[in-house]
Design an enzyme around this catalytic site. Structure first.
Site, PDB file in Angstrom:
ATOM      1  N   ASP A 352      -1.756  -3.179  -4.992  1.00 40.61           N
ATOM      2  CA  ASP A 352      -1.288  -1.933  -5.586  1.00 40.61           C
ATOM      3  C   ASP A 352      -1.149  -0.867  -4.499  1.00 40.61           C
ATOM      4  O   ASP A 352      -2.041  -0.717  -3.643  1.00 40.61           O
ATOM      5  CB  ASP A 352      -2.300  -1.492  -6.655  1.00 40.61           C
ATOM      6  CG  ASP A 352      -1.907  -0.204  -7.343  1.00 40.61           C
ATOM      7  OD1 ASP A 352      -0.856  -0.184  -8.006  1.00 40.61           O
ATOM      8  OD2 ASP A 352      -2.662   0.786  -7.217  1.00 40.61           O
ATOM      9  N   GLU A 388       3.067  -3.959  -3.367  1.00 40.24           N
ATOM     10  CA  GLU A 388       3.819  -2.900  -4.028  1.00 40.24           C
ATOM     11  C   GLU A 388       4.132  -1.913  -2.910  1.00 40.24           C
ATOM     12  O   GLU A 388       3.245  -1.178  -2.457  1.00 40.24           O
ATOM     13  CB  GLU A 388       2.996  -2.231  -5.128  1.00 40.24           C
ATOM     14  CG  GLU A 388       3.770  -1.147  -5.853  1.00 40.24           C
ATOM     15  CD  GLU A 388       2.917  -0.410  -6.880  1.00 40.24           C
ATOM     16  OE1 GLU A 388       3.447  -0.127  -7.977  1.00 40.24           O
ATOM     17  OE2 GLU A 388       1.752  -0.112  -6.593  1.00 40.24           O
TER      18      GLU A 388
END
Length: 712
Positions: A352, A388
């Site tokens: 993330d 990401e």
């Protein structure tokens, strides 16, 4: 129990035959106190001052202690927020290396290291004890755990270890996937045990999934502002324990449940990827609670403003940013990753806000310490690594800039496919680049098409059904006056906002769902499917359901899934992707004089090769592409697929490209719903040279080369 000096390594609580060794990093503490609790975690029964500090690691060995012991830390030192130090010995703290937590964390004024009142509140000092409302760490003995067996694949071991290209990723939420499943025992629903139940695995196998990507399963806490609104952090992007599985996902009290889940997936031939959050923690900004890192060594664990260390650098948008430039913080992350691979058995990670992890003092650096350490690690360099590729800091958007060996979530693919099928003008060149595997983004550094993880929907944003049902977000249930979530979704409601009983609109929406899914599974790169999209799950227009732990977010199982038309269509698509290796080429396809080489050729709907002038026609919303390649199992045997795309609002006539040495084209699949649409595989389809495609529809054909072409 008796405390002796112990050893500085390994960090955390380590069990042997005679006791437990405790080791905790803190460079600026003046004292570290080990607190022991009764078996229920309610009463503090003993305190021990760790007697040694070796290279900033405080350590002690507790003779007579054993597995199952509940503990926490109190760390003393200066409370000087203006200098970046926020020690408070009154606060019970979690061990960053704790492998299991016991008890719930509820918002309590005692969790805050300062007195809550006043504009300069965080400069004050709070002396309340928070132990009664803090979870406790449990000592876990991992010495005798057997290794989780690796996944069994039908293709070569080289393919397993080096490439994601054959994978079909399925992003799911551990709780949401099984919470409403009627055939799973109630006490297992919403847990790791429920996810690994025969019912869950049978569904995934039947769908054709090869890899599940689990939304955060490391221990996370709910933000205080959500608790005030009686909401929870459903998604879980608020980690606090990087070694501990989230206790709400355990149906019992043993972390072996997670290992058993991974084993069940591996036996079914399905890999497990974890969505991990190492960019920030649940402690928030300077006004947040003190759970762990802030009280252990705030100035080391977090990136602080150089000119005003009272404040946190907030490149994550979540209040703080972990300082991976610090060697012990970097070690914490690496130790955590290795633990989830070597002990818990997972196959890889999706990071993330991964840009944060590669930030050095000067900004993002693909040669940062984090990437270098991963690259040289003999364990972690062999697992799936997916980024990401953005954060909200300066220069935070880094799509295509991650090192060799990494794959990335490709949001440019997402937006392009949405806009093309919505009918936006001027999309042909961009559509071709994304369908081709985004070589313009990844090939420059020697990365293959598998570097692009293609997705059109994910947990963050509209579901597929909502993408074709809503023009605007509808996030009122989140309690933020509909201000949260993406503003531009590239969506279309086709005449009615939300649910409608208009059969024409519903037919068009269903057709667009089929168009988007077909494009996803036929593109070069690695497809990722959002759980629920295959059955038309809707979140009623909420495009930021991070706090919606309710049927709004949970997978719906009440309907007869076997008769769901979209589900059957998705299964067919995944089967086609697996059937044709040319849909997941190892390298990018470029023009090549070698006729045996893979090919990707573009045509206009009249069957003519696309020219520069044709690519520039901004109002054209139709295109054909022929993908060809050699069967890996049969050298010299070549096959081709023809995809005809009509994103126009009107029906259009398409001519089949005239290609030599090909057998007649046979229709494999189409998304039309008109009565005159050709039936897939019909004999009549093999003799025709043109077709009329319904508005916003596509057709897929297959042909073989009549004779093998040999290069001399």
């Amino acid at each position: 129990m008796k405390l002796t000096n112990g050893k500085p390594y390994p960090l955390g609580a380590s069990v042997d035959a005679d006791g437990v060794n405790f080791a905790l990093f803190s460079a600026h503490a003046t004292q570290v106190i080990l607190c022991i609790f009764d078996e229920k975690g309610g009463d503090e029964v003993a305190r021990f001052i760790l007697p040694r500090k070796s290279q900033n690691i405080w350590h002690g060995y507790l003779e007579g202690a054993s597995e199952g012991l509940l503990y926490g830390y109190r760390v003393d030192g200066p409370y000087q927020p203006l200098s970046g130090h926020r020690f408070n010995v009154n606060k019970l703290l979690l061990d960053p290396y704790a492998k299991q937590l016991v008890g719930q964390c509820h918002d309590d004024p005692a969790h805050y290291g300062y007195q809550l009142d006043g504009a300069l509140a965080d400069l004050s000092f709070d002396s309340r004890d928070n132990a009664t409302s803090m979870p406790k760490c449990r000592v876990v003995d991992i010495r005798h755990l057997e290794a989780v067996l690796p996944v069994q694949k039908s293709y070569s071991q080289e393919e397993v270890s080096l490439s994601l290209r054959r994978s079909v990723i399925y992003e799911l939420h551990v709780k949401g996937f099984t919470q409403l499943h009627p055939d799973i025992a109630k006490h297992k629903r919403g847990t790791f045990a429920g996810l690994s139940s025969p019912e869950s695995i049978a569904y995934l196998k039947n769908l054709g999934i090869t890899c599940v990507e689990l939304m955060p399963v490391q221990q996370f806490f709910d933000e205080p502002f959500l608790q005030d609104k009686q909401l929870t952090n459903y998604w879980g992007y608020n980690s606090i324990g990087f070694f501990a599985p989230h206790q709400a996902y355990l149906s019992g009290d043993q972390i072996s449940e997670f290992r058993q889940m991974v084993t069940q997936f591996h036996q079914a031939g399905i890999e497990v990827i974890l969505d991990v959050v190492y960019n920030h923690t649940a402690e928030g900004n300077r006004l947040g609670p003190t759970y762990c890192f802030r009280g252990i060594d705030n100035a080391s664990y977090y990136r602080l403003s150089p000119s005003e260390p009272r404040y946190y650098i907030n490149d994550t948008g979540c209040g703080n940013t972990l300082n991976l430039a610090h060697p012990y913080v970097l070690q914490l992350v690496m130790d955590s990753l290795r633990y989830w691979v070597e002990v818990m058995g997972v196959d890889g990670f999706r990071f993330d806000l991964a840009t944060c992890l590669g930030r050095e003092a000067h900004g993002f650096d693909a040669g940062s310490g984090f990437f270098d350490v991963l690259t040289q690690d003999p364990v972690l360099s062999q697992v799936r690594l997916i980024a990401e590729p953005w954060d909200i800091g300066p220069g935070g958007y880094q799509l295509g800039q991650f090192p060799v060996g990494w794959s990335e979530w490709n949001d440019r693919y997402r937006d392009t496919i949405r806009r093309f099928w919505r009918g936006d003008s001027g999309m042909l060149p961009e559509f071709a680049r994304r369908f081709h595997g985004s070589s313009d983004l990844f090939e420059h550094s020697g990365r293959p098409p598998a570097a692009s993880v293609n997705f059109v929907t994910s947990h963050d944003g509209f579901s597929l059904m909502d993408l074709v049902s809503y023009n605007q977000r509808h996030n009122e249930a989140n309690g933020e006056d509909n201000r949260d979530g993406h503003q531009e979704n590239f969506s279309h409601n086709y005449g009615v906002e939300g649910v409608t009983d208009n059969p024409e609109i519903n037919a068009l929406r269903a057709r667009q769902c089929r168009n988007i899914l077909t494009t996803l599974f036929l593109s070069q790169g690695v497809p990722m499917l959002l759980a629920g999209d295959e059955v038309g799950h809707s979140q009623m227009g909420n495009n930021n359901a991070y706090c919606q732990d309710s049927p709004l977010s949970w997978q719906q199982w009440q309907q007869d899934v076997s008769s769901n038309a979209l589900l059957q269509f998705t299964r067919q698509l995944i089967h086609l992707r697996k059937r044709f290796p040319l849909l997941c080429h190892r390298h990018y396809i470029h023009e090549n004089a070698n006729l045996n080489a893979p090919g990707l050729d573009w045509f206009c709907r009249q069957g003519l090769v696309m020219t520069k002038a044709l690519w520039s026609e901004t109002q054209t919303r139709s295109l054909s592409v022929v993908i060809s390649g050699e069967l890996e199992a049969q050298k010299g045997c070549r096959q081709a697929l023809l995809l005809m795309l009509n994103a126009d609002e009107q029906p259009l006539n398409f001519c089949l490209p005239s290609l030599e040495s090909l057998s007649p084209w046979q229709c494999l699949l189409h998304t039309q719903d008109t009565e005159t649409a050709v039936e897939a595989g019909s004999v009549s389809a093999q003799c025709r040279t043109s077709y009329r495609l319904q508005d916003r529809s596509l057709m897929l054909f297959y042909a073989e080369f009549k004779e093998a072409v040999h290069e001399y």
